[in-house]
Design a protein around this motif. Structure first.
Motif: not given
Length: 166
Positions: A53-57, A59-79
């Motif tokens: 998640i730190e690397e995503y925030i 550096n924009g790097e997208v990793g491989f865990t389902s937790e990262l996908v869920d994190f991105i979804d939660i960020m979008e849902q909560l704006h």
């Protein structure tokens, strides 16, 4: 923060970690009775998710865990728009005359921008949610930051990921 032994220092003064402080006062999650191997494996998974998640925030790097996908979804849902992650606290330049006022330190997982203002969030990959412990942890981080956040959340990532308002 000294990575080698996971200790926090302010000049020559060692500070107690928020985790140790909560444990000392019986305010942290009790993991007695859980197999040490299971705990070690869970801790490694948690570190991986936090790093991803730190690397995503940062550096924009997208990793491989389902937790990262869920994190991105939660960020979008909560704006929420992530502003910073893995923030060492206390942060910034602390005048020497104020150093004695600090006895504890920690690392905040996430600061986000929302429509209502800034949001402080902690990322958890534990199997259970201990809202009381997380409320204390986030409150101590908020105190160290010297800022009243619009909202506090625990992002519980795993089998049924969700944002838990604190």
């Amino acid at each position: 923060f000294r990575e080698s032994d996971h200790t926090y220092w302010l000049g020559e003064k060692q500070l107690i970690s928020v985790t140790r402080l909560l444990k000392k006062h019986g305010l942290s999650t009790d993991y007695t009775g859980i197999d040490p191997e299971v705990l070690a494996k869970a801790a490694e998974k948690g570190k991986l998710v936090h790093k991803e998640i730190e690397e995503y925030i940062k550096n924009g790097e997208v990793g491989f865990t389902s937790e990262l996908v869920d994190f991105i979804d939660i960020m979008e849902q909560l704006h929420l728009t992530p502003q910073d992650s893995e923030i060492l606290l206390p942060c910034g330049d602390i005048p020497e005359e104020e150093a004695d006022g600090y006895i504890y330190a920690g690392t905040a997982d996430l600061i986000c921008k929302s429509e209502d203002g800034l949001v402080l969030a902690d990322i958890k990959t534990t199997s259970k949610v201990d809202k009381r412990a997380y409320a204390w942890q986030l409150s101590l981080y908020e105190h160290l930051l010297g800022y009243k956040f619009a909202k506090l959340y625990v992002l519980h990532l795993g089998k049924s990921s969700k944002a838990i308002p604190i």
